[in-house]
Design a protein around this motif. Structure first.
Motif, PDB file in Angstrom:
ATOM      1  N   GLY A  27       0.849  -1.188   0.000  1.00 50.94           N
ATOM      2  CA  GLY A  27       0.000   0.000   0.000  1.00 50.94           C
ATOM      3  C   GLY A  27       0.880   1.232   0.000  1.00 50.94           C
ATOM      4  N   VAL A  28       0.738   2.074  -1.029  1.00 54.92           N
ATOM      5  CA  VAL A  28       1.561   3.282  -1.112  1.00 54.92           C
ATOM      6  C   VAL A  28       0.723   4.460  -0.603  1.00 54.92           C
ATOM      7  CG1 VAL A  28       2.997   4.725  -2.590  1.00 54.92           C
ATOM      8  CG2 VAL A  28       2.728   2.298  -3.119  1.00 54.92           C
ATOM      9  N   LYS A  29       1.099   4.957   0.594  1.00 54.58           N
ATOM     10  CA  LYS A  29       0.255   5.932   1.286  1.00 54.58           C
ATOM     11  C   LYS A  29       0.116   7.252   0.526  1.00 54.58           C
ATOM     12  CE  LYS A  29       2.435   4.578   5.298  1.00 54.58           C
ATOM     13  NZ  LYS A  29       2.996   4.796   6.624  1.00 54.58           N
ATOM     14  N   THR A  30       1.167   7.631  -0.194  1.00 49.24           N
ATOM     15  CA  THR A  30       1.134   8.927  -0.887  1.00 49.24           C
ATOM     16  C   THR A  30       0.188   8.929  -2.082  1.00 49.24           C
ATOM     17  OG1 THR A  30       3.165   8.137  -1.908  1.00 49.24           O
ATOM     18  CG2 THR A  30       3.398   9.829  -0.229  1.00 49.24           C
ATOM     19  N   THR A  31       0.004   7.767  -2.716  1.00 54.63           N
ATOM     20  CA  THR A  31      -0.853   7.717  -3.902  1.00 54.63           C
ATOM     21  C   THR A  31      -2.163   6.957  -3.648  1.00 54.63           C
ATOM     22  OG1 THR A  31       0.276   5.710  -4.610  1.00 54.63           O
ATOM     23  CG2 THR A  31       1.100   7.771  -5.514  1.00 54.63           C
ATOM     24  N   LYS A  32      -2.239   6.295  -2.482  1.00 54.92           N
ATOM     25  CA  LYS A  32      -3.397   5.462  -2.151  1.00 54.92           C
ATOM     26  C   LYS A  32      -3.610   4.342  -3.170  1.00 54.92           C
ATOM     27  CE  LYS A  32      -5.730   6.251   1.335  1.00 54.92           C
ATOM     28  NZ  LYS A  32      -5.473   5.383   2.511  1.00 54.92           N
ATOM     29  N   THR A  50       2.826   0.685   3.498  1.00 52.37           N
ATOM     30  CA  THR A  50       2.253  -0.253   4.468  1.00 52.37           C
ATOM     31  C   THR A  50       2.033  -1.565   3.736  1.00 52.37           C
ATOM     32  OG1 THR A  50       0.978   1.568   5.396  1.00 52.37           O
ATOM     33  CG2 THR A  50       0.401  -0.626   6.140  1.00 52.37           C
ATOM     34  N   PHE A  51       2.451  -2.680   4.354  1.00 50.95           N
ATOM     35  CA  PHE A  51       2.213  -3.979   3.716  1.00 50.95           C
ATOM     36  C   PHE A  51       0.951  -4.617   4.283  1.00 50.95           C
ATOM     37  CE2 PHE A  51       6.865  -3.662   3.038  1.00 50.95           C
ATOM     38  CZ  PHE A  51       6.825  -3.670   1.652  1.00 50.95           C
ATOM     39  N   TYR A  52       0.159  -5.183   3.398  1.00 46.64           N
ATOM     40  CA  TYR A  52      -1.045  -5.900   3.801  1.00 46.64           C
ATOM     41  C   TYR A  52      -0.880  -7.359   3.410  1.00 46.64           C
ATOM     42  CZ  TYR A  52      -3.207  -1.395   4.544  1.00 46.64           C
ATOM     43  OH  TYR A  52      -3.495  -0.149   5.015  1.00 46.64           O
ATOM     44  N   ASP A  53      -1.378  -8.258   4.269  1.00 50.10           N
ATOM     45  CA  ASP A  53      -1.251  -9.671   3.906  1.00 50.10           C
ATOM     46  C   ASP A  53      -2.457 -10.149   3.097  1.00 50.10           C
ATOM     47  OD1 ASP A  53      -1.791 -10.916   7.295  1.00 50.10           O
ATOM     48  OD2 ASP A  53      -3.070  -9.809   5.928  1.00 50.10           O
ATOM     49  N   SER A  54      -3.372  -9.241   2.808  1.00 48.73           N
ATOM     50  CA  SER A  54      -4.426  -9.592   1.854  1.00 48.73           C
ATOM     51  C   SER A  54      -4.784  -8.349   1.054  1.00 48.73           C
ATOM     52  CB  SER A  54      -5.659 -10.130   2.574  1.00 48.73           C
ATOM     53  OG  SER A  54      -6.368  -9.059   3.187  1.00 48.73           O
ATOM     54  N   LEU A  55      -5.189  -8.563  -0.170  1.00 43.46           N
ATOM     55  CA  LEU A  55      -5.611  -7.441  -1.003  1.00 43.46           C
ATOM     56  C   LEU A  55      -6.871  -6.807  -0.405  1.00 43.46           C
ATOM     57  CD1 LEU A  55      -5.228  -5.800  -3.576  1.00 43.46           C
ATOM     58  CD2 LEU A  55      -6.593  -7.500  -4.789  1.00 43.46           C
ATOM     59  N   GLU A  56      -7.721  -7.670   0.156  1.00 47.22           N
ATOM     60  CA  GLU A  56      -8.960  -7.177   0.762  1.00 47.22           C
ATOM     61  C   GLU A  56      -8.646  -6.149   1.846  1.00 47.22           C
ATOM     62  OE1 GLU A  56      -8.156 -10.402   0.247  1.00 47.22           O
ATOM     63  OE2 GLU A  56      -9.420 -10.537  -1.532  1.00 47.22           O
ATOM     64  N   GLY A  57      -7.649  -6.452   2.658  1.00 49.80           N
ATOM     65  CA  GLY A  57      -7.258  -5.539   3.739  1.00 49.80           C
ATOM     66  C   GLY A  57      -6.876  -4.173   3.197  1.00 49.80           C
ATOM     67  N   ALA A  58      -6.099  -4.176   2.116  1.00 52.70           N
ATOM     68  CA  ALA A  58      -5.650  -2.915   1.515  1.00 52.70           C
ATOM     69  C   ALA A  58      -6.838  -2.155   0.917  1.00 52.70           C
ATOM     70  CB  ALA A  58      -4.603  -3.193   0.440  1.00 52.70           C
ATOM     71  N   LEU A  59      -7.729  -2.879   0.267  1.00 49.16           N
ATOM     72  CA  LEU A  59      -8.900  -2.230  -0.345  1.00 49.16           C
ATOM     73  C   LEU A  59      -9.807  -1.634   0.733  1.00 49.16           C
ATOM     74  CD1 LEU A  59      -9.725  -4.830  -3.155  1.00 49.16           C
ATOM     75  CD2 LEU A  59      -8.446  -2.697  -3.368  1.00 49.16           C
ATOM     76  N   HIS A  60      -9.951  -2.367   1.833  1.00 55.89           N
ATOM     77  CA  HIS A  60     -10.753  -1.861   2.951  1.00 55.89           C
ATOM     78  C   HIS A  60     -10.160  -0.580   3.510  1.00 55.89           C
ATOM     79  CE1 HIS A  60     -14.034  -4.583   3.574  1.00 55.89           C
ATOM     80  NE2 HIS A  60     -13.254  -5.620   3.408  1.00 55.89           N
TER      81      HIS A  60
END
Ligand SMILES: [Zn+2]
Length: 188
Positions: A27-32, A50-60
């Protein structure tokens, strides 16, 4: 995520290695925007990630999937990359022991043949080569940063025989352990 793991995953992003593809999402915080670790786009600064262990987590969390690396598309690499990451974790933990392909395979409950093939597909080299790289890295660190005798350094990275350790070290680096130690220290 603990710092050490963060550093490992971030390093794979910098090098665009597939080790964690399908395991973590960047997850790139500057570009979302959320990317695969292997994305070819410009490498984000560690502080912006930020690293997410699921794509769902990042999308949420409000990140949008990158149009370039398309993290939402499930490549065949996913389970293979996860397996390779598990192998790396075992090697990093047990490099000082006798570590054979069949032991690695047994601890993951898969066949040695399957392990060898999948690992090589993901990383480009064998688990044995990875083990040697990890051992060499730790041996070099001990030689430069400690005053341990060469025999002790060898034992710490899995070589009970000092002469085997020395000839292996020479083969990999072109220098004996003592030459390497003196050479590196003269640069400090
Ligand atoms: Zn991307």
């Amino acid at each position: 995520m603990e710092q050490q793991l963060f550093n490992r995953v971030y390093e794979s992003v910098v090098k665009r290695e597939p080790t964690y593809d399908g395991v973590y999402y960047t997850g790139v915080k500057t570009t979302k925007i959320v990317c695969r670790p292997t994305c070819r786009a410009k490498t984000p600064l560690a502080g912006n990630v930020t690293f997410y262990d699921s794509l769902e987590g990042a999308l949420h969390a409000g990140f949008r999937p990158c149009k370039r690396c398309k993290p939402e598309e499930n490549g065949p690499l996913r389970p293979d990359a996860a397996l390779a990451a598990q192998v790396d974790a075992i090697i990093e933990k047990k490099y000082s022991d006798k570590l054979t392909l069949s032991m690695l395979a047994a601890s993951l409950a898969i066949s040695p043949y399957h392990l060898q093939r999948v690992y090589k597909q993901v990383t480009g080299y064998s688990p044995a080569e990875k083990t040697e790289r990890v051992r060499l890295k730790h041996a070099q660190k001990l030689l430069v940063e400690t005053d341990e005798a060469v025999a002790e350094v060898g034992a710490a990275v899995g070589y009970s025989s000092p002469s085997h350790f020395t000839s292996w070290f020479c083969r990999r680096t072109g220098l004996s352990p003592t030459e390497y130690r003196n050479g590196q220290r003269s640069l400090l």
